[in-house]
Scaffold this motif. Structure first.
Motif, mmCIF file in Angstrom:
data_model
loop_
_atom_site.group_PDB
_atom_site.id
_atom_site.type_symbol
_atom_site.label_atom_id
_atom_site.label_comp_id
_atom_site.label_asym_id
_atom_site.label_seq_id
_atom_site.Cartn_x
_atom_site.Cartn_y
_atom_site.Cartn_z
ATOM 1 N N HIS A 60 5.495 14.292 6.729
ATOM 2 C CA HIS A 60 4.699 14.468 7.955
ATOM 3 C C HIS A 60 4.271 13.124 8.524
ATOM 4 C CE1 HIS A 60 1.778 13.651 4.858
ATOM 5 N NE2 HIS A 60 1.026 13.163 5.818
ATOM 6 N N HIS A 114 3.263 6.816 11.289
ATOM 7 C CA HIS A 114 4.313 6.660 10.282
ATOM 8 C C HIS A 114 4.426 7.916 9.440
ATOM 9 C CE1 HIS A 114 0.546 5.689 8.242
ATOM 10 N NE2 HIS A 114 1.101 6.292 7.221
ATOM 11 N N THR A 151 -3.623 15.369 5.365
ATOM 12 C CA THR A 151 -2.652 16.010 6.268
ATOM 13 C C THR A 151 -1.508 16.679 5.494
ATOM 14 O OG1 THR A 151 -3.115 14.166 7.754
ATOM 15 C CG2 THR A 151 -1.359 15.681 8.416
ATOM 16 N N GLY A 152 -0.970 15.979 4.521
ATOM 17 C CA GLY A 152 0.124 16.525 3.730
ATOM 18 C C GLY A 152 -0.319 17.748 2.934
ATOM 19 N N THR A 158 4.798 8.590 5.561
ATOM 20 C CA THR A 158 4.759 7.942 4.240
ATOM 21 C C THR A 158 5.833 8.538 3.331
ATOM 22 O OG1 THR A 158 2.353 7.719 4.451
ATOM 23 C CG2 THR A 158 3.274 7.449 2.238
ATOM 24 N N ARG A 198 6.513 18.239 2.262
ATOM 25 C CA ARG A 198 5.258 17.573 2.601
ATOM 26 C C ARG A 198 5.435 16.488 3.663
ATOM 27 N NH1 ARG A 198 1.289 15.648 -2.176
ATOM 28 N NH2 ARG A 198 -0.412 14.692 -1.003
ATOM 29 N N PHE A 222 3.288 6.414 -1.601
ATOM 30 C CA PHE A 222 1.990 5.742 -1.610
ATOM 31 C C PHE A 222 1.923 4.934 -2.911
ATOM 32 C CE2 PHE A 222 -2.639 5.835 -2.620
ATOM 33 C CZ PHE A 222 -3.063 5.090 -1.544
ATOM 34 N N THR A 254 0.735 11.742 10.163
ATOM 35 C CA THR A 254 -0.656 12.055 10.474
ATOM 36 C C THR A 254 -0.947 11.596 11.896
ATOM 37 O OG1 THR A 254 -1.361 11.818 8.173
ATOM 38 C CG2 THR A 254 -3.079 11.608 9.849
ATOM 39 N N GLU A 310 2.108 15.804 -5.555
ATOM 40 C CA GLU A 310 1.107 14.828 -5.976
ATOM 41 C C GLU A 310 -0.275 15.141 -5.401
ATOM 42 O OE1 GLU A 310 1.301 10.263 -5.589
ATOM 43 O OE2 GLU A 310 3.163 10.932 -6.549
ATOM 44 N N GLU A 355 -9.788 11.744 4.937
ATOM 45 C CA GLU A 355 -8.762 10.737 4.695
ATOM 46 C C GLU A 355 -7.388 11.273 5.071
ATOM 47 O OE1 GLU A 355 -9.188 7.974 1.313
ATOM 48 O OE2 GLU A 355 -10.485 9.564 0.530
ATOM 49 N N GLU A 356 -6.510 10.332 5.449
ATOM 50 C CA GLU A 356 -5.175 10.711 5.941
ATOM 51 C C GLU A 356 -4.363 11.525 4.942
ATOM 52 O OE1 GLU A 356 -2.940 7.480 7.628
ATOM 53 O OE2 GLU A 356 -4.701 6.731 8.668
ATOM 54 N N VAL A 357 -4.585 11.272 3.663
ATOM 55 C CA VAL A 357 -3.811 11.987 2.639
ATOM 56 C C VAL A 357 -3.965 13.509 2.768
ATOM 57 C CG1 VAL A 357 -5.653 11.820 0.917
ATOM 58 C CG2 VAL A 357 -3.291 12.059 0.171
ATOM 59 N N LEU A 398 0.856 -1.194 0.000
ATOM 60 C CA LEU A 398 0.000 0.000 0.000
ATOM 61 C C LEU A 398 0.892 1.244 0.000
ATOM 62 C CD1 LEU A 398 -2.827 1.279 0.189
ATOM 63 C CD2 LEU A 398 -2.694 1.040 2.675
ATOM 64 N N PHE A 399 1.898 1.230 0.876
ATOM 65 C CA PHE A 399 2.836 2.359 0.889
ATOM 66 C C PHE A 399 4.139 2.001 1.591
ATOM 67 C CE2 PHE A 399 0.342 2.800 4.781
ATOM 68 C CZ PHE A 399 1.272 3.182 5.745
HETATM 69 P P1 A2P Z 1 -0.588 10.151 5.169
HETATM 70 O O1 A2P Z 1 0.745 9.710 4.706
HETATM 71 O O2 A2P Z 1 -0.821 11.598 4.960
HETATM 72 O O3 A2P Z 1 -0.886 9.770 6.576
HETATM 73 P P2 A2P Z 1 -4.951 4.888 3.211
HETATM 74 O O4 A2P Z 1 -5.089 4.151 4.508
HETATM 75 O O5 A2P Z 1 -5.860 6.067 3.068
HETATM 76 O O6 A2P Z 1 -4.981 4.001 2.038
HETATM 77 O O7 A2P Z 1 -3.511 5.534 3.232
HETATM 78 C C1 A2P Z 1 -2.383 4.867 3.669
HETATM 79 C C2 A2P Z 1 -1.284 5.866 3.892
HETATM 80 O O8 A2P Z 1 -0.851 6.427 2.654
HETATM 81 C C3 A2P Z 1 -1.675 7.027 4.758
HETATM 82 O O9 A2P Z 1 -0.635 7.241 5.654
HETATM 83 C C4 A2P Z 1 -1.905 8.180 3.812
HETATM 84 O O10 A2P Z 1 -1.711 9.484 4.224
HETATM 85 C C5 A2P Z 1 -1.036 7.818 2.642
HETATM 86 N N1 A2P Z 1 -1.725 8.186 1.399
HETATM 87 C C6 A2P Z 1 -2.963 7.817 1.016
HETATM 88 N N2 A2P Z 1 -3.256 8.289 -0.204
HETATM 89 C C7 A2P Z 1 -2.186 9.004 -0.606
HETATM 90 C C8 A2P Z 1 -1.870 9.754 -1.776
HETATM 91 N N3 A2P Z 1 -2.720 9.852 -2.799
HETATM 92 N N4 A2P Z 1 -0.662 10.369 -1.832
HETATM 93 C C9 A2P Z 1 0.199 10.268 -0.821
HETATM 94 N N5 A2P Z 1 -0.032 9.574 0.320
HETATM 95 C C10 A2P Z 1 -1.198 8.943 0.426
#
Ligand code: A2P
Length: 223
Positions: A155, A69, A169-170, A71, A153, A74, A157, A135, A165-167, A10-11
């Protein structure tokens, strides 16, 4: 014969060690508890509640993410652009399971998100993908984001309000950094932890007097 493609996670990112997670959560929760009692914050309460007189308990307002964490990339199991290329980078492969100390230099609070700004070192920046800062950034904000140093960017969360959604925060962090660069700072309040600045529309930025460090492992989310 066709070789099976390796699966992508996932990331990728730096994951805080469990004991570090507890320490950071406690310190940042203390800040939230103080923030919602400040007069300066109460003046802008409607930006969180939609009503002027209503109170808000920020500790309840933000829901905690499962594992803290920062990221780096992603990947969305390979659906995200550049996911495969990133996973195949030598520096990424070499860095997996290694320890890194992250430095948190600021905290942000908006009606949507609660986050910690991470200042990446030169070594850590090698794991920061090119173009990651911009992005998903709204076109109107792109020129300001492109003018910020790489890794702006970065950070952790710490919480999101309901339905966010967590995204986000950035994106909130970038917006705040862009406003600061334009000199759009409002009210400033001195707190024990550092200087708190208001940046319109419910956005708050706490520049920490002393950075908060956190021990992490660079790895990927397998879920
Ligand atoms: P962040 O890094 O800001 O906390 P999810 O659970 O929504 O699938 O996301 C998993 C992780 O990947 C989260 O930590 C999230 O945000 C980050 N994330 C989700 N979507 C994106 C994106 N489009 N670009 C960058 N990071 C993302």
């Amino acid at each position: 014969t066709k070789q099976k493609e390796p699966e992508l996670p996932l990331f990728f990112g730096w994951f805080l060690l469990p004991e570090e997670e507890e320490r950071i959560k406690c310190a940042t929760m203390d800040f939230l508890k103080t923030l919602d009692t400040l007069e300066a914050f109460k003046e802008h309460i409607s930006e969180f509640t939609g009503e002027a007189e209503k109170e808000v308990d920020l500790e309840q307002y933000f829901q905690n993410p499962l594992q803290l964490h920062c990221t780096t990339k992603f990947c969305d199991y390979g659906k995200a652009e550049g996911a495969k290329e990133y996973a195949e980078l030598q520096v990424v492969k070499e860095s997996l399971a290694k320890s890194y100390e992250l430095s948190v230099t600021a905290l942000i609070v908006t009606p949507r998100t609660f986050g910690a700004r991470v200042a990446l070192t030169e070594t850590q920046l090698k794991l920061w993908p090119e173009g990651a800062d911009k992005e998903g950034v709204a076109p109107a904000l792109l020129p300001s984001v492109e003018a910020l140093p790489a890794g702006s960017r970065a950070h952790v969360t710490l919480g999101c309000s309901a339905g966010v959604e967590e995204v986000q925060t950035g994106l909130d962090l970038l917006e705040i950094l862009a406003l600061q660069k334009e000199g759009k700072e409002g009210t400033q309040v001195e707190m024990d932890l550092g200087t708190l600045t208001y940046l319109s529309e419910g956005r708050w930025f706490l520049a920490l007097r002393e950075p908060i460090t956190a021990d992490t492992t660079f790895t990927f989310a397998a879920l």
